[in-house]
Design a protein around this motif. Structure first.
Motif, mmCIF file in Angstrom:
data_model
loop_
_atom_site.group_PDB
_atom_site.id
_atom_site.type_symbol
_atom_site.label_atom_id
_atom_site.label_comp_id
_atom_site.label_asym_id
_atom_site.label_seq_id
_atom_site.Cartn_x
_atom_site.Cartn_y
_atom_site.Cartn_z
ATOM 1 N N LYS A 84 12.887 -25.972 41.182
ATOM 2 C CA LYS A 84 11.502 -26.209 41.623
ATOM 3 C C LYS A 84 10.673 -24.942 41.402
ATOM 4 C CE LYS A 84 11.050 -28.713 45.418
ATOM 5 N NZ LYS A 84 11.233 -29.216 46.810
ATOM 6 N N TYR A 85 10.433 -24.653 40.106
ATOM 7 C CA TYR A 85 9.650 -23.472 39.749
ATOM 8 C C TYR A 85 8.206 -23.647 40.195
ATOM 9 C CZ TYR A 85 13.603 -22.266 36.730
ATOM 10 O OH TYR A 85 14.853 -21.960 36.253
ATOM 11 N N LEU A 86 7.667 -22.600 40.814
ATOM 12 C CA LEU A 86 6.305 -22.662 41.332
ATOM 13 C C LEU A 86 5.597 -21.353 40.998
ATOM 14 C CD1 LEU A 86 4.288 -24.247 43.224
ATOM 15 C CD2 LEU A 86 5.203 -22.837 45.076
ATOM 16 N N LEU A 87 4.589 -21.427 40.137
ATOM 17 C CA LEU A 87 3.805 -20.247 39.773
ATOM 18 C C LEU A 87 2.695 -20.086 40.807
ATOM 19 C CD1 LEU A 87 3.299 -17.995 37.631
ATOM 20 C CD2 LEU A 87 1.712 -19.594 36.526
ATOM 21 N N ILE A 88 2.702 -18.957 41.508
ATOM 22 C CA ILE A 88 1.754 -18.765 42.603
ATOM 23 C C ILE A 88 1.042 -17.426 42.479
ATOM 24 C CG2 ILE A 88 3.621 -17.895 44.096
ATOM 25 C CD1 ILE A 88 2.077 -19.240 46.468
ATOM 26 N N GLU A 89 -0.263 -17.447 42.698
ATOM 27 C CA GLU A 89 -1.051 -16.217 42.663
ATOM 28 C C GLU A 89 -1.655 -15.964 44.032
ATOM 29 O OE1 GLU A 89 -4.560 -16.176 40.241
ATOM 30 O OE2 GLU A 89 -4.937 -18.313 40.539
ATOM 31 N N PHE A 90 -2.054 -14.712 44.241
ATOM 32 C CA PHE A 90 -2.570 -14.297 45.540
ATOM 33 C C PHE A 90 -3.905 -13.585 45.364
ATOM 34 C CE2 PHE A 90 1.996 -14.659 45.895
ATOM 35 C CZ PHE A 90 2.171 -15.310 47.106
ATOM 36 N N SER A 91 -4.554 -13.298 46.466
ATOM 37 C CA SER A 91 -5.820 -12.577 46.423
ATOM 38 C C SER A 91 -5.597 -11.165 45.891
ATOM 39 C CB SER A 91 -6.427 -12.515 47.829
ATOM 40 O OG SER A 91 -7.560 -11.666 47.834
ATOM 41 N N THR A 92 -6.534 -10.711 45.091
ATOM 42 C CA THR A 92 -6.470 -9.338 44.586
ATOM 43 C C THR A 92 -7.218 -8.381 45.513
ATOM 44 O OG1 THR A 92 -8.453 -9.668 43.228
ATOM 45 C CG2 THR A 92 -6.310 -10.132 42.206
ATOM 46 N N VAL A 93 -7.897 -8.920 46.511
ATOM 47 C CA VAL A 93 -8.723 -8.109 47.414
ATOM 48 C C VAL A 93 -8.185 -8.140 48.843
ATOM 49 C CG1 VAL A 93 -11.032 -7.740 48.340
ATOM 50 C CG2 VAL A 93 -10.748 -8.554 45.984
ATOM 51 N N ILE A 94 -8.010 -9.352 49.380
ATOM 52 C CA ILE A 94 -7.477 -9.509 50.731
ATOM 53 C C ILE A 94 -5.963 -9.324 50.684
ATOM 54 C CG2 ILE A 94 -7.201 -11.098 52.664
ATOM 55 C CD1 ILE A 94 -9.759 -12.503 51.672
ATOM 56 N N GLU A 95 -5.426 -8.591 51.625
ATOM 57 C CA GLU A 95 -3.987 -8.320 51.623
ATOM 58 C C GLU A 95 -3.218 -9.512 52.188
ATOM 59 O OE1 GLU A 95 -2.656 -4.568 53.060
ATOM 60 O OE2 GLU A 95 -4.331 -3.464 52.189
ATOM 61 N N ASP A 96 -2.888 -10.437 51.288
ATOM 62 C CA ASP A 96 -2.075 -11.581 51.691
ATOM 63 C C ASP A 96 -0.671 -11.121 52.086
ATOM 64 O OD1 ASP A 96 -3.895 -13.695 51.338
ATOM 65 O OD2 ASP A 96 -3.512 -13.762 49.177
ATOM 66 N N ARG A 97 -0.014 -11.922 52.897
ATOM 67 C CA ARG A 97 1.365 -11.642 53.325
ATOM 68 C C ARG A 97 2.320 -12.123 52.241
ATOM 69 N NH1 ARG A 97 1.879 -15.353 56.550
ATOM 70 N NH2 ARG A 97 3.879 -14.749 57.488
ATOM 71 N N ILE A 98 2.263 -11.495 51.096
ATOM 72 C CA ILE A 98 2.971 -11.991 49.922
ATOM 73 C C ILE A 98 4.478 -12.063 50.154
ATOM 74 C CG2 ILE A 98 3.521 -11.534 47.500
ATOM 75 C CD1 ILE A 98 0.744 -10.412 47.136
ATOM 76 N N VAL A 99 5.067 -11.015 50.691
ATOM 77 C CA VAL A 99 6.514 -10.985 50.894
ATOM 78 C C VAL A 99 6.954 -12.132 51.798
ATOM 79 C CG1 VAL A 99 8.452 -9.667 51.822
ATOM 80 C CG2 VAL A 99 6.671 -8.496 50.523
ATOM 81 N N ASP A 100 6.264 -12.327 52.901
ATOM 82 C CA ASP A 100 6.626 -13.383 53.854
ATOM 83 C C ASP A 100 6.387 -14.776 53.288
ATOM 84 O OD1 ASP A 100 7.313 -11.444 55.703
ATOM 85 O OD2 ASP A 100 5.358 -11.468 56.698
ATOM 86 N N VAL A 101 5.275 -14.947 52.574
ATOM 87 C CA VAL A 101 4.956 -16.262 51.989
ATOM 88 C C VAL A 101 6.039 -16.671 50.992
ATOM 89 C CG1 VAL A 101 3.349 -17.503 50.484
ATOM 90 C CG2 VAL A 101 2.469 -16.045 52.318
ATOM 91 N N LEU A 102 6.437 -15.745 50.150
ATOM 92 C CA LEU A 102 7.455 -16.052 49.150
ATOM 93 C C LEU A 102 8.802 -16.340 49.794
ATOM 94 C CD1 LEU A 102 6.495 -13.339 46.520
ATOM 95 C CD2 LEU A 102 6.104 -15.798 46.334
ATOM 96 N N TYR A 103 9.133 -15.582 50.821
ATOM 97 C CA TYR A 103 10.394 -15.802 51.534
ATOM 98 C C TYR A 103 10.430 -17.214 52.122
ATOM 99 C CZ TYR A 103 14.272 -15.048 54.787
ATOM 100 O OH TYR A 103 15.459 -15.141 55.457
ATOM 101 N N ASP A 104 9.314 -17.643 52.692
ATOM 102 C CA ASP A 104 9.234 -18.985 53.277
ATOM 103 C C ASP A 104 9.368 -20.065 52.205
ATOM 104 O OD1 ASP A 104 8.924 -17.890 55.776
ATOM 105 O OD2 ASP A 104 6.737 -18.126 55.835
ATOM 106 N N LEU A 105 8.766 -19.841 51.046
ATOM 107 C CA LEU A 105 8.865 -20.825 49.956
ATOM 108 C C LEU A 105 10.307 -20.962 49.466
ATOM 109 C CD1 LEU A 105 5.643 -19.972 47.900
ATOM 110 C CD2 LEU A 105 6.107 -22.100 49.135
ATOM 111 N N ILE A 106 10.996 -19.838 49.369
ATOM 112 C CA ILE A 106 12.402 -19.874 48.956
ATOM 113 C C ILE A 106 13.230 -20.645 49.979
ATOM 114 C CG2 ILE A 106 14.465 -18.451 48.606
ATOM 115 C CD1 ILE A 106 12.582 -16.304 47.432
ATOM 116 N N ALA A 107 12.966 -20.401 51.257
ATOM 117 C CA ALA A 107 13.693 -21.095 52.321
ATOM 118 C C ALA A 107 13.482 -22.605 52.258
ATOM 119 C CB ALA A 107 13.256 -20.562 53.681
ATOM 120 N N LYS A 108 12.358 -23.032 51.694
ATOM 121 C CA LYS A 108 12.054 -24.460 51.578
ATOM 122 C C LYS A 108 12.546 -25.055 50.260
ATOM 123 C CE LYS A 108 8.015 -24.102 54.596
ATOM 124 N NZ LYS A 108 6.533 -24.146 54.687
ATOM 125 N N GLY A 109 13.240 -24.258 49.458
ATOM 126 C CA GLY A 109 13.849 -24.786 48.241
ATOM 127 C C GLY A 109 13.095 -24.553 46.954
#
Length: 219
Positions: free
Chosen positions: A102-127
């Motif tokens: 389930k490949y998912l190409l995801i981009e984030f804000s270049t200005v607002i500091e998104d919680r990138i590490v946590d968001v990706l970890y959650d996506l992996i946990a969901k498969g």
């Protein structure tokens, strides 16, 4: 060889505007030895011109027309999803079609500091198997952040324009830094046209470290 980040599907976002332009982009891909192309139109992004609900039908029509002209090119439908912390996103709708994971190409804000590490970890946990789009564009990520992203299991992509320096000096510096650290899985063109943002993965690969090997998506 495959280009896994492109905006070639015509008339849906800020990429190819017409079928003719999209076909020229595919011809440039083919001339570089790229015979597999994932079309990744924008999702949850203001540059969208049509609803993402139309993407599949438009892709099928485009794929059929291309097959009559360029039968050696294999097309896949994906998406480039902009993370929105205020929206419940149905990520299943945007995974790359035609692959075993389930490949998912995801981009984030270049200005607002998104919680990138946590968001990706959650996506992996969901498969999901996240692929971080153009990671050189997020200046708020530290080397430790990127290493954590990699260790957690996400894949990392840099743009060919960043590798070549056409996207800007700062992006070039970060892209080459991550390449030298061995953190990059893909160089994608992120192509939008045939001029300033054209397909050029092969050219970028020649500028990458000699030990860099592009990861292959599992079909």
């Amino acid at each position: 060889m495959m280009d896994m980040h492109t905006h070639i599907l015509p008339g849906v976002d800020d990429g190819a505007k017409t079928f003719e332009e999209a076909l020229k982009m595919l011809q440039l891909q083919y001339e570089q030895g790229i015979h597999k192309v994932v079309l990744t139109p924008h999702v949850q992004n203001k540059v969208q011109r049509v609803s993402s609900k139309e993407y599949l039908e438009r892709f099928k029509m485009f794929e059929k027309d291309v097959s009559n002209i360029m039968p050696d090119i294999k097309l896949y439908l994906g998406a480039e999803v902009l993370y929105d912390p205020f929206k419940k996103t149905n990520y299943d709708a945007y995974i790359f079609k035609g692959f075993s994971k389930k490949y998912l190409l995801i981009e984030f804000s270049t200005v607002i500091e998104d919680r990138i590490v946590d968001v990706l970890y959650d996506l992996i946990a969901k498969g999901y198997q996240p692929i971080v789009a153009h990671i050189e564009r997020y200046p708020y990520l530290t080397d430790d952040d990127v290493l954590r992203i990699k260790e957690d299991g996400s894949f990392i992509q840099v743009n060919s324009g960043a590798v070549l320096g056409t996207d800007g000096r700062h992006y070039k510096k970060r892209a080459h830094h991550y390449l030298k650290l061995g953190l990059v899985d893909f160089i994608g063109s992120d192509c939008h046209d045939t001029k300033s943002r054209k397909p050029n993965v092969l050219k970028a690969l020649k500028k990458a470290p000699k030990n860099f090997k592009m990861r292959e998506l599992e079909e």
